[in-house]
Design an enzyme around this catalytic site. Structure first.
Site, short mmCIF file in Angstrom:
data_model
loop_
_atom_site.label_atom_id
_atom_site.label_comp_id
_atom_site.label_asym_id
_atom_site.label_seq_id
_atom_site.Cartn_x
_atom_site.Cartn_y
_atom_site.Cartn_z
N LEU A 33 -23.72 -10.05 132.34
CA LEU A 33 -23.13 -11.14 131.73
C LEU A 33 -23.84 -11.39 130.37
O LEU A 33 -23.69 -12.67 129.81
CB LEU A 33 -23.63 -12.28 132.75
CG LEU A 33 -22.86 -12.37 134.00
CD1 LEU A 33 -23.19 -13.52 134.89
CD2 LEU A 33 -21.22 -12.27 133.96
N LYS A 85 -22.49 -3.03 121.99
CA LYS A 85 -21.52 -2.58 121.04
C LYS A 85 -21.21 -3.18 119.54
O LYS A 85 -20.62 -2.75 118.75
CB LYS A 85 -19.99 -2.66 121.69
CG LYS A 85 -19.53 -3.79 121.89
CD LYS A 85 -18.08 -4.02 122.13
CE LYS A 85 -17.53 -4.94 121.18
NZ LYS A 85 -16.19 -5.19 120.83
N SER A 125 -15.99 6.47 121.79
CA SER A 125 -15.53 5.89 120.61
C SER A 125 -15.12 6.92 119.52
O SER A 125 -15.82 7.79 119.32
CB SER A 125 -16.38 4.76 119.90
OG SER A 125 -16.00 4.09 118.92
N THR A 127 -15.63 6.13 116.75
CA THR A 127 -16.92 6.44 115.70
C THR A 127 -17.52 7.77 115.77
O THR A 127 -18.07 7.94 114.62
CB THR A 127 -17.84 5.27 116.28
OG1 THR A 127 -17.32 4.05 116.31
CG2 THR A 127 -18.97 5.10 115.35
N TYR A 150 -25.55 2.52 117.01
CA TYR A 150 -24.30 2.49 117.95
C TYR A 150 -23.53 3.67 118.19
O TYR A 150 -23.23 4.25 119.38
CB TYR A 150 -23.57 1.32 117.66
CG TYR A 150 -21.98 1.16 118.38
CD1 TYR A 150 -21.07 1.77 117.66
CD2 TYR A 150 -22.17 0.99 119.82
CE1 TYR A 150 -19.82 1.93 118.41
CE2 TYR A 150 -20.77 1.03 120.54
CZ TYR A 150 -19.74 1.55 119.89
OH TYR A 150 -18.62 1.47 120.35
N LYS A 154 -23.01 6.74 121.37
CA LYS A 154 -21.51 7.43 121.79
C LYS A 154 -21.70 8.92 121.71
O LYS A 154 -21.56 9.67 122.67
CB LYS A 154 -20.65 6.94 121.14
CG LYS A 154 -20.21 5.46 121.09
CD LYS A 154 -20.05 5.11 122.83
CE LYS A 154 -19.98 3.43 123.07
NZ LYS A 154 -19.88 3.23 124.46
N PHE A 179 -9.95 4.15 120.11
CA PHE A 179 -9.80 3.76 118.56
C PHE A 179 -10.04 2.49 118.48
O PHE A 179 -11.08 1.83 119.11
CB PHE A 179 -8.43 4.53 118.15
CG PHE A 179 -8.55 5.88 117.74
CD1 PHE A 179 -8.88 6.80 118.91
CD2 PHE A 179 -8.51 6.24 116.47
CE1 PHE A 179 -8.86 8.17 118.30
CE2 PHE A 179 -9.12 7.55 116.18
CZ PHE A 179 -9.25 8.49 117.06
N LEU A 201 -11.86 -7.09 113.21
CA LEU A 201 -11.11 -7.92 112.38
C LEU A 201 -10.13 -8.66 113.23
O LEU A 201 -9.58 -9.87 112.93
CB LEU A 201 -9.85 -6.87 111.63
CG LEU A 201 -8.84 -7.40 110.98
CD1 LEU A 201 -9.21 -8.05 109.75
CD2 LEU A 201 -8.02 -6.11 110.68
N PRO A 297 -20.40 -1.88 104.12
CA PRO A 297 -21.04 -0.57 104.20
C PRO A 297 -20.76 0.07 105.57
O PRO A 297 -20.77 -0.55 106.65
CB PRO A 297 -22.64 -0.94 103.87
CG PRO A 297 -22.67 -2.26 103.45
CD PRO A 297 -21.42 -2.95 103.77
N GLY A 298 -20.53 1.40 105.61
CA GLY A 298 -20.36 2.16 106.72
C GLY A 298 -18.89 2.16 107.10
O GLY A 298 -18.43 2.94 108.20
N ASP A 299 -18.10 1.42 106.40
CA ASP A 299 -16.70 1.52 107.07
C ASP A 299 -16.23 2.98 106.49
O ASP A 299 -16.21 3.48 105.39
CB ASP A 299 -15.95 0.51 106.26
CG ASP A 299 -15.79 -0.75 107.03
OD1 ASP A 299 -15.76 -0.84 108.26
OD2 ASP A 299 -15.38 -1.85 106.59
C1 WQD Z 1 -11.41 -2.89 111.34
C2 WQD Z 1 -11.10 -2.71 109.70
C3 WQD Z 1 -12.90 -3.53 108.31
C4 WQD Z 1 -13.55 -7.65 109.87
C5 WQD Z 1 -15.79 -1.09 115.40
C6 WQD Z 1 -16.59 0.01 116.15
C7 WQD Z 1 -15.82 0.69 116.98
C8 WQD Z 1 -15.47 -0.28 118.06
C9 WQD Z 1 -14.24 -1.19 117.16
C10 WQD Z 1 -16.73 -0.89 119.61
C11 WQD Z 1 -12.27 -2.53 108.87
C12 WQD Z 1 -11.88 -4.61 108.36
C13 WQD Z 1 -13.03 -6.33 109.64
C14 WQD Z 1 -13.37 -8.41 108.82
C15 WQD Z 1 -12.39 -6.90 107.59
N1 WQD Z 1 -16.27 -0.93 118.48
N2 WQD Z 1 -12.38 -6.03 108.49
N3 WQD Z 1 -12.80 -8.02 107.61
O1 WQD Z 1 -15.17 -1.14 112.07
O2 WQD Z 1 -13.02 0.07 112.85
O3 WQD Z 1 -14.74 -0.29 114.51
O4 WQD Z 1 -15.06 -1.73 116.24
O5 WQD Z 1 -16.06 -0.17 120.62
O6 WQD Z 1 -16.58 1.67 117.72
O7 WQD Z 1 -16.94 1.06 114.88
O8 WQD Z 1 -13.22 -2.18 113.39
O9 WQD Z 1 -12.44 -4.53 113.51
O10 WQD Z 1 -14.81 -4.25 112.72
O11 WQD Z 1 -12.89 -3.17 111.36
O12 WQD Z 1 -11.54 -6.52 106.50
O13 WQD Z 1 -13.83 -9.83 108.97
O14 WQD Z 1 -11.12 -4.40 109.39
O15 WQD Z 1 -13.46 -3.33 107.13
O16 WQD Z 1 -11.43 -1.77 107.92
P1 WQD Z 1 -14.00 -0.75 112.91
P2 WQD Z 1 -13.39 -3.48 112.73
#
Ligand code: WQD
Length: 339
Positions: A33, A85, A125, A127, A150, A154, A179, A201, A297-299
Protein backbone atom coordinates in the site's frame (compact mmCIF):
# COMPACT_ATOMS: atom_id res chain seq x y z
CA UNK A 1 -4.97 -22.22 -11.02
CA UNK A 2 -3.90 -19.97 -8.15
CA UNK A 3 -1.75 -16.93 -8.92
CA UNK A 4 -0.01 -14.46 -6.60
CA UNK A 5 -0.02 -10.91 -7.95
CA UNK A 6 2.46 -8.73 -6.05
CA UNK A 7 1.63 -5.02 -6.31
CA UNK A 8 -1.84 -6.19 -7.30
CA UNK A 9 -3.54 -3.01 -6.01
CA UNK A 10 -1.33 -0.80 -8.17
CA UNK A 11 -2.14 0.63 -11.58
CA UNK A 12 -1.09 -2.22 -13.89
CA UNK A 13 -1.45 -4.87 -11.17
CA UNK A 14 -5.12 -4.14 -10.49
CA UNK A 15 -6.01 -4.23 -14.19
CA UNK A 16 -4.17 -7.53 -14.52
CA UNK A 17 -6.03 -9.01 -11.53
CA UNK A 18 -9.31 -8.19 -13.31
CA UNK A 19 -8.20 -9.96 -16.50
CA UNK A 20 -6.90 -12.97 -14.55
CA UNK A 21 -10.22 -13.33 -12.73
CA UNK A 22 -12.08 -12.94 -16.03
CA UNK A 23 -10.06 -15.92 -17.29
CA UNK A 24 -10.99 -18.01 -14.24
CA UNK A 25 -7.73 -17.75 -12.31
CA UNK A 26 -7.88 -17.63 -8.49
CA UNK A 27 -5.91 -14.53 -7.41
CA UNK A 28 -4.09 -13.66 -4.19
CA UNK A 29 -2.76 -10.10 -3.93
CA UNK A 30 0.20 -8.88 -1.90
CA UNK A 31 0.61 -5.11 -1.70
CA UNK A 32 2.39 -2.89 0.84
CA UNK A 33 0.00 0.00 0.00
CA UNK A 34 2.99 2.37 -0.40
CA UNK A 35 1.72 3.45 -3.81
CA UNK A 36 -1.89 2.21 -3.83
CA UNK A 37 -4.96 1.98 -1.62
CA UNK A 38 -7.01 -0.91 -0.26
CA UNK A 39 -10.22 0.41 -1.79
CA UNK A 40 -8.88 -0.63 -5.19
CA UNK A 41 -10.04 -4.08 -4.01
CA UNK A 42 -13.63 -2.78 -4.13
CA UNK A 43 -13.13 -1.59 -7.69
CA UNK A 44 -11.79 -4.98 -8.77
CA UNK A 45 -14.66 -6.78 -7.02
CA UNK A 46 -17.24 -4.44 -8.56
CA UNK A 47 -15.93 -5.31 -12.03
CA UNK A 48 -15.54 -9.09 -11.68
CA UNK A 49 -17.87 -9.95 -8.82
CA UNK A 50 -15.01 -11.85 -7.17
CA UNK A 51 -13.06 -10.33 -4.26
CA UNK A 52 -9.40 -11.42 -4.46
CA UNK A 53 -7.64 -12.50 -1.25
CA UNK A 54 -5.45 -9.58 -0.15
CA UNK A 55 -2.51 -9.53 2.28
CA UNK A 56 -0.73 -6.32 3.21
CA UNK A 57 2.91 -7.36 3.30
CA UNK A 58 6.32 -5.74 2.85
CA UNK A 59 8.22 -8.10 0.53
CA UNK A 60 11.51 -6.76 1.88
CA UNK A 61 10.86 -8.85 5.00
CA UNK A 62 12.26 -12.22 3.97
CA UNK A 63 10.74 -14.15 6.87
CA UNK A 64 7.29 -12.79 5.98
CA UNK A 65 7.77 -13.84 2.33
CA UNK A 66 8.79 -17.34 3.43
CA UNK A 67 5.79 -17.58 5.74
CA UNK A 68 3.45 -16.43 2.96
CA UNK A 69 4.69 -19.13 0.56
CA UNK A 70 4.37 -21.74 3.31
CA UNK A 71 0.75 -20.75 3.88
CA UNK A 72 0.05 -20.65 0.15
CA UNK A 73 1.95 -23.76 -0.89
CA UNK A 74 -0.62 -24.40 -3.65
CA UNK A 75 0.41 -21.35 -5.69
CA UNK A 76 0.92 -22.11 -9.39
CA UNK A 77 2.61 -18.86 -10.32
CA UNK A 78 3.52 -15.27 -9.54
CA UNK A 79 3.12 -12.06 -11.50
CA UNK A 80 5.54 -9.64 -9.89
CA UNK A 81 4.61 -5.96 -10.19
CA UNK A 82 5.62 -4.79 -6.73
CA UNK A 83 8.49 -2.30 -7.14
CA UNK A 84 9.31 1.38 -6.82
CA UNK A 85 9.02 3.04 -10.22
CA UNK A 86 9.80 6.76 -10.08
CA UNK A 87 12.84 7.38 -12.28
CA UNK A 88 13.76 10.68 -10.62
CA UNK A 89 13.32 9.36 -7.06
CA UNK A 90 15.56 6.41 -7.89
CA UNK A 91 18.45 8.81 -8.57
CA UNK A 92 18.04 10.36 -5.10
CA UNK A 93 17.39 7.08 -3.24
CA UNK A 94 19.29 4.30 -5.09
CA UNK A 95 19.52 1.93 -2.11
CA UNK A 96 15.75 2.08 -1.56
CA UNK A 97 15.33 1.03 -5.21
CA UNK A 98 17.94 -1.73 -5.14
CA UNK A 99 16.49 -3.16 -1.93
CA UNK A 100 12.83 -2.86 -2.88
CA UNK A 101 13.09 -3.85 -6.53
CA UNK A 102 15.80 -6.51 -6.34
CA UNK A 103 15.82 -7.82 -2.77
CA UNK A 104 12.15 -8.71 -3.03
CA UNK A 105 12.71 -10.37 -6.43
CA UNK A 106 15.40 -12.62 -4.94
CA UNK A 107 13.16 -13.67 -2.03
CA UNK A 108 10.29 -14.58 -4.36
CA UNK A 109 12.53 -16.53 -6.73
CA UNK A 110 14.06 -18.40 -3.79
CA UNK A 111 10.59 -19.57 -2.77
CA UNK A 112 9.50 -20.44 -6.32
CA UNK A 113 12.70 -22.42 -6.88
CA UNK A 114 11.64 -24.80 -4.10
CA UNK A 115 8.47 -25.79 -5.97
CA UNK A 116 8.14 -28.68 -8.38
CA UNK A 117 7.02 -26.29 -11.07
CA UNK A 118 6.32 -22.55 -11.02
CA UNK A 119 5.44 -19.82 -13.51
CA UNK A 120 6.85 -16.35 -13.04
CA UNK A 121 6.14 -13.14 -14.91
CA UNK A 122 8.31 -10.09 -14.37
CA UNK A 123 7.26 -6.50 -14.88
CA UNK A 124 10.11 -5.09 -16.94
CA UNK A 125 10.33 -1.95 -19.02
CA UNK A 126 11.45 -0.56 -22.39
CA UNK A 127 13.73 1.55 -20.21
CA UNK A 128 16.26 -1.29 -20.51
CA UNK A 129 16.86 -0.29 -24.14
CA UNK A 130 17.78 3.34 -23.38
CA UNK A 131 17.90 5.16 -26.72
CA UNK A 132 17.75 2.22 -29.13
CA UNK A 133 19.83 2.50 -32.31
CA UNK A 134 17.05 1.07 -34.47
CA UNK A 135 13.28 1.72 -34.39
CA UNK A 136 10.90 0.02 -33.88
CA UNK A 137 12.70 -1.74 -31.04
CA UNK A 138 12.98 -5.55 -31.13
CA UNK A 139 13.69 -7.77 -28.12
CA UNK A 140 17.21 -8.48 -29.35
CA UNK A 141 18.11 -4.78 -29.36
CA UNK A 142 21.10 -4.29 -27.08
CA UNK A 143 20.40 -3.43 -23.47
CA UNK A 144 22.10 -0.07 -22.95
CA UNK A 145 23.69 1.33 -19.81
CA UNK A 146 20.74 2.36 -17.63
CA UNK A 147 20.13 6.10 -17.24
CA UNK A 148 18.79 5.66 -13.67
CA UNK A 149 18.89 3.21 -10.75
CA UNK A 150 15.25 2.45 -11.58
CA UNK A 151 16.21 1.38 -15.10
CA UNK A 152 19.17 -0.52 -13.64
CA UNK A 153 16.87 -2.52 -11.36
CA UNK A 154 14.91 -3.66 -14.41
CA UNK A 155 18.07 -4.71 -16.23
CA UNK A 156 19.57 -6.47 -13.21
CA UNK A 157 16.18 -8.00 -12.42
CA UNK A 158 16.07 -9.61 -15.84
CA UNK A 159 19.62 -10.94 -15.33
CA UNK A 160 18.69 -12.41 -11.93
CA UNK A 161 15.74 -14.25 -13.49
CA UNK A 162 17.75 -15.43 -16.49
CA UNK A 163 20.58 -16.77 -14.31
CA UNK A 164 18.12 -18.49 -11.97
CA UNK A 165 16.22 -20.13 -14.84
CA UNK A 166 19.48 -21.51 -16.24
CA UNK A 167 19.92 -23.69 -13.14
CA UNK A 168 16.24 -24.16 -12.24
CA UNK A 169 14.41 -26.04 -15.00
CA UNK A 170 11.28 -26.17 -12.83
CA UNK A 171 11.03 -22.36 -13.03
CA UNK A 172 9.28 -21.07 -16.16
CA UNK A 173 9.64 -17.28 -16.57
CA UNK A 174 8.79 -14.42 -18.90
CA UNK A 175 9.84 -10.78 -18.66
CA UNK A 176 7.40 -8.33 -20.23
CA UNK A 177 9.06 -5.06 -21.32
CA UNK A 178 6.29 -2.48 -21.06
CA UNK A 179 6.33 0.62 -23.16
CA UNK A 180 4.20 3.49 -21.85
CA UNK A 181 1.06 2.32 -20.01
CA UNK A 182 -1.89 4.73 -19.87
CA UNK A 183 -5.65 4.84 -19.48
CA UNK A 184 -8.09 3.10 -17.13
CA UNK A 185 -10.64 0.31 -17.09
CA UNK A 186 -13.69 1.14 -19.28
CA UNK A 187 -16.01 0.61 -16.28
CA UNK A 188 -14.20 3.59 -14.66
CA UNK A 189 -13.94 1.57 -11.42
CA UNK A 190 -10.14 1.29 -11.42
CA UNK A 191 -7.42 3.46 -12.93
CA UNK A 192 -4.17 5.27 -12.25
CA UNK A 193 -3.82 6.88 -8.82
CA UNK A 194 -0.64 8.96 -8.99
CA UNK A 195 0.49 10.18 -5.59
CA UNK A 196 1.54 13.85 -5.52
CA UNK A 197 2.63 15.61 -8.70
CA UNK A 198 2.46 13.09 -11.58
CA UNK A 199 5.82 12.34 -13.21
CA UNK A 200 4.20 10.75 -16.24
CA UNK A 201 2.72 12.65 -19.17
CA UNK A 202 -0.84 11.32 -19.34
CA UNK A 203 -1.90 11.76 -15.70
CA UNK A 204 -0.36 15.26 -15.78
CA UNK A 205 -2.44 16.05 -18.87
CA UNK A 206 -5.70 14.80 -17.34
CA UNK A 207 -5.02 16.59 -14.04
CA UNK A 208 -4.43 19.78 -16.02
CA UNK A 209 -7.69 19.09 -17.84
CA UNK A 210 -9.66 18.99 -14.58
CA UNK A 211 -7.87 22.04 -13.23
CA UNK A 212 -5.72 20.40 -10.54
CA UNK A 213 -2.57 21.50 -12.41
CA UNK A 214 -2.38 24.94 -13.92
CA UNK A 215 -0.51 23.92 -17.08
CA UNK A 216 1.51 21.11 -18.60
CA UNK A 217 5.22 21.68 -19.20
CA UNK A 218 6.31 20.01 -22.42
CA UNK A 219 9.92 18.97 -21.86
CA UNK A 220 11.53 20.19 -25.07
CA UNK A 221 10.41 20.62 -28.67
CA UNK A 222 13.85 20.67 -30.25
CA UNK A 223 14.32 16.91 -30.61
CA UNK A 224 15.02 15.34 -34.02
CA UNK A 225 11.41 14.14 -34.43
CA UNK A 226 8.60 15.25 -36.78
CA UNK A 227 7.28 17.92 -34.40
CA UNK A 228 10.34 18.25 -32.16
CA UNK A 229 8.80 16.52 -29.14
CA UNK A 230 9.71 13.06 -27.82
CA UNK A 231 8.01 9.95 -29.20
CA UNK A 232 6.74 7.07 -27.07
CA UNK A 233 4.55 3.97 -27.50
CA UNK A 234 1.46 4.59 -25.36
CA UNK A 235 -0.42 1.36 -24.63
CA UNK A 236 -3.85 1.01 -23.00
CA UNK A 237 -3.42 -0.56 -19.55
CA UNK A 238 -6.15 -3.13 -20.29
CA UNK A 239 -4.28 -4.32 -23.40
CA UNK A 240 -1.14 -4.50 -21.28
CA UNK A 241 -2.99 -6.50 -18.60
CA UNK A 242 -4.21 -8.99 -21.20
CA UNK A 243 -0.63 -9.57 -22.35
CA UNK A 244 0.12 -10.87 -18.84
CA UNK A 245 -2.71 -13.39 -19.07
CA UNK A 246 -1.49 -14.64 -22.47
CA UNK A 247 2.06 -14.93 -21.14
CA UNK A 248 0.86 -16.85 -18.08
CA UNK A 249 -1.24 -19.21 -20.19
CA UNK A 250 1.83 -19.92 -22.34
CA UNK A 251 3.85 -20.89 -19.27
CA UNK A 252 1.06 -22.91 -17.68
CA UNK A 253 0.52 -24.85 -20.90
CA UNK A 254 4.26 -25.54 -21.17
CA UNK A 255 4.26 -24.09 -24.69
CA UNK A 256 7.50 -22.19 -24.09
CA UNK A 257 10.57 -23.75 -25.77
CA UNK A 258 12.97 -22.06 -23.32
CA UNK A 259 12.24 -21.53 -19.61
CA UNK A 260 13.07 -17.84 -19.88
CA UNK A 261 11.70 -15.52 -22.59
CA UNK A 262 11.38 -11.76 -23.07
CA UNK A 263 8.58 -9.89 -24.89
CA UNK A 264 7.99 -6.25 -25.78
CA UNK A 265 4.50 -5.08 -24.88
CA UNK A 266 3.45 -1.97 -26.79
CA UNK A 267 1.21 -0.92 -29.65
CA UNK A 268 4.04 -0.75 -32.20
CA UNK A 269 3.08 2.85 -32.90
CA UNK A 270 4.97 5.97 -31.77
CA UNK A 271 3.15 9.13 -30.68
CA UNK A 272 4.79 12.48 -29.89
CA UNK A 273 3.99 14.55 -26.83
CA UNK A 274 2.10 17.05 -29.02
CA UNK A 275 0.13 14.21 -30.61
CA UNK A 276 -0.86 12.98 -27.13
CA UNK A 277 -1.98 16.51 -26.26
CA UNK A 278 -4.03 16.63 -29.48
CA UNK A 279 -5.58 13.28 -28.56
CA UNK A 280 -6.63 14.71 -25.18
CA UNK A 281 -8.14 17.76 -26.87
CA UNK A 282 -10.10 15.57 -29.30
CA UNK A 283 -11.56 13.25 -26.67
CA UNK A 284 -12.22 15.95 -24.05
CA UNK A 285 -13.28 18.79 -26.32
CA UNK A 286 -11.06 21.02 -24.15
CA UNK A 287 -8.01 23.06 -25.06
CA UNK A 288 -5.02 21.98 -22.94
CA UNK A 289 -2.96 24.71 -21.30
CA UNK A 290 0.72 23.91 -21.88
CA UNK A 291 4.07 25.54 -22.39
CA UNK A 292 7.30 24.34 -23.97
CA UNK A 293 10.18 24.25 -21.46
CA UNK A 294 13.68 22.78 -21.42
CA UNK A 295 14.36 19.14 -22.05
CA UNK A 296 14.12 16.72 -19.09
CA UNK A 297 17.51 15.07 -18.41
CA UNK A 298 17.50 11.35 -19.18
CA UNK A 299 14.69 11.41 -21.71
CA UNK A 300 15.28 9.34 -24.84
CA UNK A 301 14.24 10.91 -28.14
CA UNK A 302 12.06 8.09 -29.42
CA UNK A 303 10.99 4.63 -28.29
CA UNK A 304 8.30 2.41 -29.74
CA UNK A 305 7.99 -1.36 -29.91
CA UNK A 306 8.35 -3.98 -32.58
CA UNK A 307 5.55 -6.21 -31.31
CA UNK A 308 5.89 -9.08 -33.81
CA UNK A 309 7.20 -11.52 -31.18
CA UNK A 310 4.29 -11.02 -28.77
CA UNK A 311 1.83 -10.99 -31.68
CA UNK A 312 3.00 -14.29 -33.11
CA UNK A 313 4.22 -16.24 -30.07
CA UNK A 314 1.79 -15.00 -27.40
CA UNK A 315 -1.02 -14.52 -29.88
CA UNK A 316 -1.53 -11.10 -28.29
CA UNK A 317 -2.00 -7.72 -29.97
CA UNK A 318 -2.97 -4.35 -28.48
CA UNK A 319 -6.53 -3.39 -29.49
CA UNK A 320 -7.06 0.20 -28.35
CA UNK A 321 -6.24 3.37 -30.26
CA UNK A 322 -4.53 6.32 -28.58
CA UNK A 323 -7.85 8.19 -28.46
CA UNK A 324 -9.65 5.22 -26.85
CA UNK A 325 -6.92 4.98 -24.23
CA UNK A 326 -6.97 8.74 -23.65
CA UNK A 327 -10.78 8.72 -23.37
CA UNK A 328 -10.57 6.10 -20.63
CA UNK A 329 -7.91 8.14 -18.82
CA UNK A 330 -10.03 11.28 -19.05
CA UNK A 331 -13.22 9.55 -17.83
CA UNK A 332 -11.30 8.11 -14.89
CA UNK A 333 -9.81 11.50 -14.00
CA UNK A 334 -13.22 13.15 -14.07
CA UNK A 335 -14.79 10.41 -11.97
CA UNK A 336 -11.95 10.44 -9.45
CA UNK A 337 -12.58 14.15 -8.90
CA UNK A 338 -16.29 13.70 -8.30
CA UNK A 339 -15.77 11.16 -5.46
C1 WQD B 1 6.70 10.55 -21.66
C2 WQD B 1 7.07 11.77 -22.50
C3 WQD B 1 8.54 13.32 -21.41
C4 WQD B 1 5.76 14.60 -18.31
C5 WQD B 1 8.74 6.46 -17.75
C6 WQD B 1 9.66 5.37 -17.27
C7 WQD B 1 9.15 4.03 -17.77
C8 WQD B 1 7.75 3.85 -17.28
C9 WQD B 1 6.88 4.96 -17.87
C10 WQD B 1 7.47 2.86 -15.12
C11 WQD B 1 8.53 12.14 -22.36
C12 WQD B 1 7.19 13.96 -21.69
C13 WQD B 1 6.32 13.94 -19.39
C14 WQD B 1 5.53 16.00 -18.37
C15 WQD B 1 6.40 16.02 -20.61
N1 WQD B 1 7.71 3.91 -15.86
N2 WQD B 1 6.62 14.66 -20.52
N3 WQD B 1 5.87 16.66 -19.52
O1 WQD B 1 9.72 8.86 -19.30
O2 WQD B 1 8.76 7.67 -21.35
O3 WQD B 1 8.79 6.50 -19.15
O4 WQD B 1 7.42 6.20 -17.36
O5 WQD B 1 7.24 1.74 -15.44
O6 WQD B 1 9.97 3.00 -17.24
O7 WQD B 1 10.94 5.57 -17.82
O8 WQD B 1 7.23 8.39 -19.51
O9 WQD B 1 5.24 9.77 -19.13
O10 WQD B 1 7.38 10.38 -17.90
O11 WQD B 1 7.19 10.81 -20.34
O12 WQD B 1 6.70 16.63 -21.63
O13 WQD B 1 5.04 16.65 -17.42
O14 WQD B 1 6.33 12.89 -22.02
O15 WQD B 1 9.59 14.24 -21.70
O16 WQD B 1 8.98 12.59 -23.63
P1 WQD B 1 8.72 7.93 -19.89
P2 WQD B 1 6.73 9.86 -19.13
Amino acid sequence: MKILVTGGLGFIGSHTVVELQNEGFEVVIIDDLSNSSENVLDGITAITGKKPVFEKLDLREKAKVQDFFKRHSDLDGVIHFAASKAVGESVEKPLLYYENNLGTLVYILQELSKKERASFIFSSSCTVYGQADKLPITEDAPVKKAESPYGNTKQIGEEIISDTCKVTPSLQAISLRYFNPMGAHPTVKIGELPIGVPQNLVPFITQTGVGIREKLSVFGDDYPTDDGTCVRDYIHVVDLAKAHVEALKRLMAGDNEKNYEVFNVGTGKGSSVLEVIESFERVSGKKLNYQIVDRRPGDVVSAYADTAKANTILGWKSQSTLDEAMKSAWEWEQKSRTN
